[in-house]
Design a protein around this motif. Structure first.
Motif, PDB file in Angstrom:
ATOM      1  N   GLY A 143      28.869  45.702 -45.673  1.00 56.53           N
ATOM      2  CA  GLY A 143      28.432  47.171 -46.206  1.00 56.53           C
ATOM      3  C   GLY A 143      28.715  47.187 -47.700  1.00 56.53           C
ATOM      4  N   ALA A 144      28.489  48.331 -48.328  1.00 60.50           N
ATOM      5  CA  ALA A 144      28.872  48.522 -49.815  1.00 60.50           C
ATOM      6  C   ALA A 144      30.332  48.955 -49.716  1.00 60.50           C
ATOM      7  CB  ALA A 144      27.905  49.529 -50.303  1.00 60.50           C
ATOM      8  N   SER A 145      30.746  49.596 -48.614  1.00 59.52           N
ATOM      9  CA  SER A 145      32.281  49.726 -48.814  1.00 59.52           C
ATOM     10  C   SER A 145      33.107  48.746 -49.224  1.00 59.52           C
ATOM     11  CB  SER A 145      32.584  50.380 -47.219  1.00 59.52           C
ATOM     12  OG  SER A 145      31.693  51.382 -46.754  1.00 59.52           O
ATOM     13  N   ILE A 148      33.190  48.026 -53.015  1.00 65.56           N
ATOM     14  CA  ILE A 148      33.852  49.007 -53.393  1.00 65.56           C
ATOM     15  C   ILE A 148      35.248  48.885 -53.640  1.00 65.56           C
ATOM     16  CG2 ILE A 148      33.840  51.293 -53.621  1.00 65.56           C
ATOM     17  CD1 ILE A 148      31.019  51.657 -52.694  1.00 65.56           C
ATOM     18  N   TYR A 173      31.689  60.978 -52.512  1.00 64.87           N
ATOM     19  CA  TYR A 173      31.739  60.310 -51.278  1.00 64.87           C
ATOM     20  C   TYR A 173      33.161  59.993 -50.987  1.00 64.87           C
ATOM     21  CZ  TYR A 173      30.769  56.880 -47.621  1.00 64.87           C
ATOM     22  OH  TYR A 173      30.934  56.240 -46.396  1.00 64.87           O
ATOM     23  N   ILE A 224      27.719  57.884 -58.469  1.00 62.80           N
ATOM     24  CA  ILE A 224      26.967  57.448 -57.330  1.00 62.80           C
ATOM     25  C   ILE A 224      25.712  58.047 -57.930  1.00 62.80           C
ATOM     26  CG2 ILE A 224      26.945  57.992 -55.114  1.00 62.80           C
ATOM     27  CD1 ILE A 224      29.584  58.820 -54.729  1.00 62.80           C
ATOM     28  N   ASN A 228      25.832  61.138 -53.503  1.00 67.36           N
ATOM     29  CA  ASN A 228      26.282  61.736 -52.119  1.00 67.36           C
ATOM     30  C   ASN A 228      27.593  62.468 -52.497  1.00 67.36           C
ATOM     31  OD1 ASN A 228      27.286  62.025 -49.392  1.00 67.36           O
ATOM     32  ND2 ASN A 228      27.442  59.910 -49.178  1.00 67.36           N
ATOM     33  N   ASP A 256      27.329  52.943 -57.775  1.00 70.57           N
ATOM     34  CA  ASP A 256      26.964  53.020 -56.529  1.00 70.57           C
ATOM     35  C   ASP A 256      25.595  53.372 -56.313  1.00 70.57           C
ATOM     36  OD1 ASP A 256      26.679  53.806 -53.722  1.00 70.57           O
ATOM     37  OD2 ASP A 256      28.916  54.295 -53.403  1.00 70.57           O
ATOM     38  N   TYR A 259      21.541  54.426 -52.630  1.00 68.62           N
ATOM     39  CA  TYR A 259      20.297  55.273 -52.284  1.00 68.62           C
ATOM     40  C   TYR A 259      19.284  54.980 -53.192  1.00 68.62           C
ATOM     41  CZ  TYR A 259      23.690  57.760 -49.424  1.00 68.62           C
ATOM     42  OH  TYR A 259      24.758  57.935 -48.386  1.00 68.62           O
ATOM     43  N   SER A 295      23.024  48.504 -50.528  1.00 67.19           N
ATOM     44  CA  SER A 295      23.892  48.397 -49.087  1.00 67.19           C
ATOM     45  C   SER A 295      22.457  48.222 -47.962  1.00 67.19           C
ATOM     46  CB  SER A 295      24.424  49.535 -48.643  1.00 67.19           C
ATOM     47  OG  SER A 295      24.661  49.774 -47.368  1.00 67.19           O
ATOM     48  N   LYS A 298      21.084  52.234 -46.235  1.00 68.22           N
ATOM     49  CA  LYS A 298      20.456  53.653 -46.359  1.00 68.22           C
ATOM     50  C   LYS A 298      18.973  53.127 -46.829  1.00 68.22           C
ATOM     51  CE  LYS A 298      24.687  54.927 -45.999  1.00 68.22           C
ATOM     52  NZ  LYS A 298      25.202  56.045 -44.854  1.00 68.22           N
ATOM     53  N   ARG A 307      26.058  46.169 -41.444  1.00 67.77           N
ATOM     54  CA  ARG A 307      27.286  46.163 -42.423  1.00 67.77           C
ATOM     55  C   ARG A 307      26.698  44.877 -43.608  1.00 67.77           C
ATOM     56  NH1 ARG A 307      28.154  49.511 -42.835  1.00 67.77           N
ATOM     57  NH2 ARG A 307      30.464  49.719 -43.627  1.00 67.77           N
ATOM     58  N   GLY A 308      25.639  45.065 -43.960  1.00 68.20           N
ATOM     59  CA  GLY A 308      25.056  44.138 -45.088  1.00 68.20           C
ATOM     60  C   GLY A 308      25.347  45.058 -46.476  1.00 68.20           C
ATOM     61  N   TYR A 397      21.151  63.962 -48.516  1.00 68.04           N
ATOM     62  CA  TYR A 397      22.092  65.033 -48.259  1.00 68.04           C
ATOM     63  C   TYR A 397      21.722  66.255 -48.762  1.00 68.04           C
ATOM     64  CZ  TYR A 397      24.492  60.722 -47.078  1.00 68.04           C
ATOM     65  OH  TYR A 397      24.819  59.426 -46.406  1.00 68.04           O
TER      66      TYR A 397
ATOM     67  N   TYR B 107      25.667  53.044 -37.305  1.00 69.00           N
ATOM     68  CA  TYR B 107      27.145  52.965 -37.277  1.00 69.00           C
ATOM     69  C   TYR B 107      27.465  53.230 -35.783  1.00 69.00           C
ATOM     70  CZ  TYR B 107      27.230  53.553 -42.523  1.00 69.00           C
ATOM     71  OH  TYR B 107      26.827  53.876 -43.921  1.00 69.00           O
ATOM     72  N   LEU B 332      34.030  52.964 -42.031  1.00 67.73           N
ATOM     73  CA  LEU B 332      33.002  53.375 -41.019  1.00 67.73           C
ATOM     74  C   LEU B 332      33.013  52.475 -39.627  1.00 67.73           C
ATOM     75  CD1 LEU B 332      30.146  53.613 -43.862  1.00 67.73           C
ATOM     76  CD2 LEU B 332      31.393  55.503 -42.673  1.00 67.73           C
TER      77      LEU B 332
HETATM   78  C1  PLP Z   1      27.526  56.888 -51.793  1.00 64.01           C
HETATM   79  C2  PLP Z   1      27.687  55.733 -50.843  1.00 64.01           C
HETATM   80  N1  PLP Z   1      28.435  54.541 -51.261  1.00 64.01           N
HETATM   81  C3  PLP Z   1      28.682  53.740 -50.182  1.00 64.01           C
HETATM   82  C4  PLP Z   1      28.478  53.763 -48.914  1.00 64.01           C
HETATM   83  C5  PLP Z   1      28.921  52.991 -47.783  1.00 64.01           C
HETATM   84  O1  PLP Z   1      27.837  52.372 -46.950  1.00 64.01           O
HETATM   85  P1  PLP Z   1      27.915  51.017 -46.366  1.00 64.01           P
HETATM   86  O2  PLP Z   1      29.451  50.684 -46.380  1.00 64.01           O
HETATM   87  O3  PLP Z   1      27.391  51.364 -44.884  1.00 64.01           O
HETATM   88  O4  PLP Z   1      26.858  50.297 -47.102  1.00 64.01           O
HETATM   89  C6  PLP Z   1      27.834  55.180 -48.501  1.00 64.01           C
HETATM   90  C7  PLP Z   1      27.692  55.466 -47.022  1.00 64.01           C
HETATM   91  O5  PLP Z   1      27.318  56.661 -46.588  1.00 64.01           O
HETATM   92  C8  PLP Z   1      27.585  56.207 -49.511  1.00 64.01           C
HETATM   93  O6  PLP Z   1      27.040  57.133 -49.257  1.00 64.01           O
END
Ligand code: PLP
Ligand code: PLP
Lengths: 480, 480
Positions: A143-145, A148, A173, A224, A228, A256, A259, A295, A298, A307-308, A397, B107, B332
């Protein structure tokens, strides 16, 4: 018995972490769902979770082509099955060939499967009108998480006044504030301009930066876009200004862009930071250090569970790159099914392939429905007294502002709750709608908001909006 | 240009991280593979990677049932396909029903899907002869790595002499040292007893602990059983002694049991720490704090790429549990395909189900081949002059000791290499075999080892053993 591990003896940084998107309100929602299941009588029959950007959970169907390829990768015996289209089989074969032992059950290279990183680089080049992308600069992630947090971890150091400061937008976020608390970094807030469609304002960046320089070492600027929880889409001009600011102030940029396909408003367009950076000329493209994130969770696919994700780094010091590769090695590799899915996202069916028509139909259907729901949401909220709402230009959102009567604010304080948490709790209890209070994302002192996703199916979204409307009227009346 | 992020200005803890399993030798192996592909002439035609416990990469085939269910979960249209057995469909339906929107693309709860946590708890109960397991104590994770790092993160705090110390075995699996460096915790080494089949010795634990008390606050004891890289299986008595020691010394226990099905030697048996703890009576089972770990990556399934895993916590402070849930929420959720796979591992086909026979056949074939290879490896190595090797009682590795001629040691020093790194690099260059030097796992001063997996198919393993034999003779001669 005294325990080894207690609240008093645990990592204090972890204690400082907050994460509202899955916080008390969501726990209460899960509780209520259980009660409903057990037959409890409530003024509603289901809880609608509009708290999290989880498209499939809201009923969106997966893209057929993606899931066909994933099934083929999972169970390659299906490659003999004539029910699967040739292009799906060809993608699956290519992915499997790049896997150890031709199995997605093998660990991959820690940076991600090489041919997938190549596909990502080609995707970025195409997206950015031919600006080159190097697969060596691509790191696949959980995931992007994950990406980051990883890049932040590299960046944070120093003690006291030398501690690394990281600029994040407010509202933000909450992954960002959580990661910064965990790393013991200094969070530097810059406020988005609610009166101007939540746009980013360079004067405000400057204010935040110079205030922060008094007590820490600001080194990173996080953006971002699309936003978000705010749903704004940055103009090209704004991105240029941000890049110029980052260069002048010697800041590492984190963009980030998860989206990037979610842009709805007329006149708005997604511009990647990478593209703008390179169009500003070598003075910028050779010097500004940047990481940008994407990611599978989204856009039109909404594949959160896999979780890609990936990040692309620009101008990263080669020695630091070696450190980054070492660091990601410790956890072995990102999930391979998520990597495979990412490969499909960056390399979807092409016009001459059998799956193209269906793919495009599915993709367009999702994105147009989102655009319609974005419009609808803004429109309806802005007819409700006490709610004002910026256009949902992009992302998933809305972050409307709510005017709360003083008596409600007093009541919340009496209960030890933040006023918008009190509001959202009441909404959940009375209408079964789960939103996240604005305080979970940050907001200007004295203002109140909530975040709602626009993901419920249109008809359900209309019901949600209607129910919020009624609740808002009732709530205002009760506390007037 | 001065960069924001350089080796000098990056997180110093990350700089201290080392991770040998994917270190320089593996990078060189990848390089050589590329050269071979481009037509380079070498004394070998392929690189055999015996450096990492990655079964599928070594040609092991996935368990059919598992992959059928995963294909069904990925592409539920296949639920209509008569080619799939009913038990696979039933499992897939159950997993999908537990997913948001019935999609593995949603998720999940951050702690993991509830019904899967229930299945894990039932699996543990069955494994441990009925000792109860509570699904609330189960946390699904992104591989065991993720859970191990997460619980360590909770545990580390304090500064200077109060800094948390964590006891790890030497040799160790380098995830531990890497995580401790990253967290800035104090690593406390206790040495396994090579002369006694790498067994754990309580006297050595005591020595290590009292030495550490001089300069840090030891709070955690990590155990790997069956052992990586040493392949030892702990006796019930030893586990009891360790638990008693942990209680007396007020240590949090971390039991890494990812190789719980990988036990080969006669007279050896896997005993879970949980089971022994509970059998020692309430004085222990109500007080000793513990986390134990399992993974989809090892055992008979070897599904590393899915990044599935779980931890079970015992006697964890309820307030700390809330903190743990908050912490895992930030990322997440663990990958849902990995969760689904874990569900199958803990809930495989039962005797009355159609897939049972094939499942048992496949499982048994893998485990008996591993047992055979464990025996073979020990036997052959112990015929090579200068190599001595303990029995591979369990797990997937052998960690033989090599006697290096003084001239080789001098030569290595001249080249700025650790002697066993020099040995392994030469082996890679001359024979195309990729091993990890013992120094990557830790070893007693003045001793040298390498780690080799026993995963290559039997015929290939024989070739590998033969080649190492020849290399060892040649190397010894060259430097005598
Ligand atoms: C702005 C932003 N960055 C990162 C993420 C992380 O997403 P993921 O880890 O699922 O790729 C989210 C998830 O909602 C997000 O809104
Ligand atoms: C002892 C031990 N623990 C944990 C792990 C981590 O495995 P994973 O993260 O793939 O579950 C490994 C992998 O080799 C291991 O050997």
């Amino acid at each position: 018995m005294t325990r080894v591990l207690t609240l008093d003896s645990m990592n204090p940084n972890v204690k400082r972490v907050e994460y509202a998107v899955r916080g008390p309100i969501v726990q209460r929602a899960v509780q209520i769902e259980k009660e409903l299941k057990e037959g409890a009588k409530k003024p509603f029959t289901e809880v609608i979770k509009a708290n999290i950007g989880d498209a499939h959970a809201m009923g969106q169907k997966p893209i057929t082509f993606f899931r066909q390829v994933l099934a083929l990768c999972s169970y390659p015996a299906l490659l003999e099955d004539s029910k699967f289209p040739e292009d799906a089989k060809q993608r699956a074969r290519r992915i499997l060939e790049a896997c150890g032992g031709h199995s997605i059950g093998a660990y991959s290279a820690s940076q991600g499967i090489e041919c997938i990183r190549q596909d990502v680089a080609r995707y970025i080049e195409k997206r950015d009108g031919g600006i080159p992308s190097n697969p060596d600069n691509i790191y696949l992630s959980t995931g992007a998480s994950d990406a980051i947090v990883t890049i932040l971890k590299l960046l944070v150091c120093g003690e006291g006044r030398d501690r690394t400061g990281v600029m994040i937008s407010i509202p933000q976020y909450p992954l960002y504030s959580a990661a910064l608390a965990d790393l013991g970094a200094v969070q530097i807030n810059y406020y988005l301009d609610e009166d101007n469609c939540w746009s980013l304002n360079i004067t405000e960046l400057r204010r935040a930066l110079s205030a922060a320089r008094e007590h820490c070492n600001p080194r990173v600027l996080c953006i971002i876009n699309p936003g978000n929880p705010t749903g704004q889409v940055q103009s090209r001009q704004c991105i240029e200004d941000v890049i110029r600011f980052a260069k002048e102030e010697h800041l590492f940029l984190m963009a980030d862009e998860v989206y990037q396909d979610n842009v709805y408003a007329e006149g708005c367009q997604f511009h990647s930071f990478k593209k703008v950076l390179f169009e500003m000329g070598p003075e910028y493209s050779n010097t500004v250090e940047m990481a940008s994130f994407h990611s599978t969770s989204k856009c039109y696919m909404g594949e959160c569970g896999f979780r890609g994700g990936y990040m692309e780094v620009i101008n990263l010091d080669p020695e630091v790159k070696a450190q980054l590769i070492k660091l990601v090695s410790v956890r072995l590799c990102p999930p391979v099914p998520g990597q495979a899915l990412l490969d499909l996202v960056v390399n979807p069916p092409q016009p001459d392939e059998p799956s193209y028509a269906t793919f495009m139909k599915e993709r367009t259907a999702v994105l147009s429905a989102l655009a319609e729901k974005a419009r609808l949401t803004e429109q309806i909220f802005n007819t409700v007294p006490g709610i004002t709402c910026n256009p949902v230009q992009g992302a998933m959102y809305t972050f409307p502002r709510i005017t709360l009567p003083q008596k409600a604010i007093d009541k919340a304080k009496e209960l030890g709750l933040v006023p918008d948490m009190f509001y959202c709790m009441r909404l959940l209890d009375e209408e079964g709608i789960c939103l996240v209070p604005g305080s979970g994302f940050g907001q200007r002192e004295g203002t109140y908001h909530f975040r709602m996703t626009i993901l419920p199916p249109t008809e359900k979204l209309k019901v949600v909006l209607q129910k919020i409307r009624e609740f808002q009227l009732r709530f205002t009346q009760e506390f007037s």
